[in-house]
Scaffold this motif. Sequence first.
Motif, short mmCIF file in Angstrom:
data_model
loop_
_atom_site.label_atom_id
_atom_site.label_comp_id
_atom_site.label_asym_id
_atom_site.label_seq_id
_atom_site.Cartn_x
_atom_site.Cartn_y
_atom_site.Cartn_z
N MET A 1 -1.60 28.84 -20.11
CA MET A 1 -0.62 29.76 -19.54
C MET A 1 0.61 28.99 -19.10
O MET A 1 0.52 28.03 -18.33
N GLY A 2 1.78 29.37 -19.62
CA GLY A 2 3.02 28.70 -19.25
C GLY A 2 4.06 29.71 -18.80
O GLY A 2 3.90 30.92 -18.96
N THR A 3 5.15 29.18 -18.27
CA THR A 3 6.28 30.01 -17.87
C THR A 3 7.48 29.65 -18.73
O THR A 3 7.90 28.49 -18.77
N GLY A 4 8.02 30.64 -19.41
CA GLY A 4 9.14 30.42 -20.31
C GLY A 4 10.38 31.18 -19.88
O GLY A 4 10.35 32.02 -18.97
N TYR A 5 11.47 30.89 -20.56
CA TYR A 5 12.76 31.55 -20.31
C TYR A 5 13.40 31.79 -21.67
O TYR A 5 13.20 31.02 -22.62
N THR A 6 14.19 32.85 -21.76
CA THR A 6 14.86 33.14 -23.02
C THR A 6 16.28 32.57 -23.03
O THR A 6 16.86 32.30 -21.98
N THR A 7 16.82 32.43 -24.22
CA THR A 7 18.21 31.97 -24.38
C THR A 7 19.16 33.14 -24.56
O THR A 7 20.29 32.96 -25.00
N ILE A 8 18.72 34.34 -24.18
CA ILE A 8 19.50 35.54 -24.46
C ILE A 8 20.88 35.53 -23.82
O ILE A 8 21.83 36.09 -24.34
N MET A 9 21.03 34.86 -22.65
CA MET A 9 22.32 34.84 -21.96
C MET A 9 23.23 33.71 -22.43
O MET A 9 24.30 33.50 -21.86
N TYR A 10 22.81 32.98 -23.44
CA TYR A 10 23.60 31.88 -23.99
C TYR A 10 23.99 32.21 -25.43
O TYR A 10 23.15 32.70 -26.20
N GLY A 11 25.21 31.93 -25.80
CA GLY A 11 25.63 32.14 -27.18
C GLY A 11 25.01 31.13 -28.12
O GLY A 11 24.44 30.11 -27.70
N ALA A 12 25.14 31.40 -29.42
CA ALA A 12 24.57 30.50 -30.41
C ALA A 12 25.14 29.09 -30.30
O ALA A 12 24.45 28.10 -30.57
N GLU A 13 26.41 29.00 -29.87
CA GLU A 13 27.04 27.70 -29.75
C GLU A 13 26.58 26.94 -28.51
O GLU A 13 26.90 25.75 -28.33
N SER A 14 25.78 27.60 -27.64
CA SER A 14 25.37 26.98 -26.37
C SER A 14 23.86 26.80 -26.27
O SER A 14 23.32 26.66 -25.16
N VAL A 15 23.17 26.80 -27.39
CA VAL A 15 21.72 26.71 -27.35
C VAL A 15 21.26 25.38 -26.72
O VAL A 15 20.30 25.36 -25.93
N GLU A 16 21.92 24.29 -27.05
CA GLU A 16 21.50 23.03 -26.44
C GLU A 16 21.71 23.07 -24.92
O GLU A 16 20.86 22.58 -24.16
N ASP A 17 22.80 23.66 -24.46
CA ASP A 17 23.01 23.82 -23.02
C ASP A 17 21.90 24.67 -22.41
O ASP A 17 21.42 24.37 -21.31
N ALA A 18 21.52 25.71 -23.12
CA ALA A 18 20.45 26.57 -22.62
C ALA A 18 19.15 25.78 -22.46
O ALA A 18 18.47 25.88 -21.42
N LEU A 19 18.81 25.00 -23.45
CA LEU A 19 17.56 24.24 -23.37
C LEU A 19 17.61 23.21 -22.25
O LEU A 19 16.61 22.99 -21.55
N GLY A 20 18.77 22.61 -22.04
CA GLY A 20 18.92 21.67 -20.93
C GLY A 20 18.74 22.35 -19.59
O GLY A 20 18.05 21.83 -18.70
N ASP A 21 19.34 23.54 -19.43
CA ASP A 21 19.19 24.29 -18.19
C ASP A 21 17.73 24.69 -17.96
O ASP A 21 17.19 24.58 -16.85
N ILE A 22 17.11 25.19 -19.01
CA ILE A 22 15.73 25.67 -18.90
C ILE A 22 14.79 24.52 -18.54
O ILE A 22 13.90 24.66 -17.69
N ALA A 23 14.98 23.38 -19.16
CA ALA A 23 14.16 22.22 -18.84
C ALA A 23 14.40 21.75 -17.42
O ALA A 23 13.46 21.38 -16.70
#
Length: 271
Positions: A1-23
């Motif tokens: 069981m894990g806790t995840g987050y979506t990248t829905i609030m980040y644009g396609a050009e910001s996916v790496e930023d999203a992953l950095g924030d989520i981590a």
Amino acid sequence: MGTGYTTIMYGAESVEDALGDIAACRYDGVEISLEKIRANDPETVDRWLEEYDLECYLAMSEWIETENAVRRVIDDMPVAADLGAEFVGILPPQRARHDSDTVEDWLTRISDAALEAGLRPLVHHHGATSVEQPDEIRRYLDAVDGLELLFDTAHYYPYGDDFPDGDVTDGIERFADDIGYVHLKDVDPVKDFAANRDALSDADFHLDNVINYFRSFTDLGEGILDFESIFEALSDAGYEGHYTIEIENQTERPLVHAKRNYDYWAAVRDA
């Protein structure tokens, strides 16, 4: 069981930023759309996932509004599998645009392709779509072999037995054997929420109905849903899968919202 987050609030050009924030917020995994994966190149996304030590829980389809969209999603199944995703989510077509036989055919073909690729297909019940209300969810789960349910707390709320109260546990009990994955988000209903819901169910997509309905979705703890009861009901049902937080309406300071929602859910989970 894990806790995840979506990248829905980040644009396609910001996916790496999203992953950095989520981590940075200590999530275990992430949910990314197939379109964003393609836009950034699957090998690049795979490298980012490894760099930020995140698991790709689920790859979400585009809205399956056309035959061409269905074919694109089917073609992307190996991409999702290569990223290590366990699930592929299927977003149904807009309400009243296609007959039920067409929707069933599309769900069946995508599900078959997902299973062949080693993925678990999930239908995402969703307001204003052809898979919106409990009887519709049941119809397609029964019709499509191997299809499981992505249970979304906010999207179930308008159609549950206890509406307008913030208890959605009837949905968990009803679909306990079908839930493969869970989306968490809260609802702070606008004054005429029920009227907006009914309009969308009747395929009246006036802008006010759409905006007022979807803007009611909010951060965990900012609305009326009872997440303690949700967690208890899922635990009692034997659910041992992931919980992914999906925040849609907070475009400012996404890192702050990612952390705030992680902390809220951790308190519920660990109580």
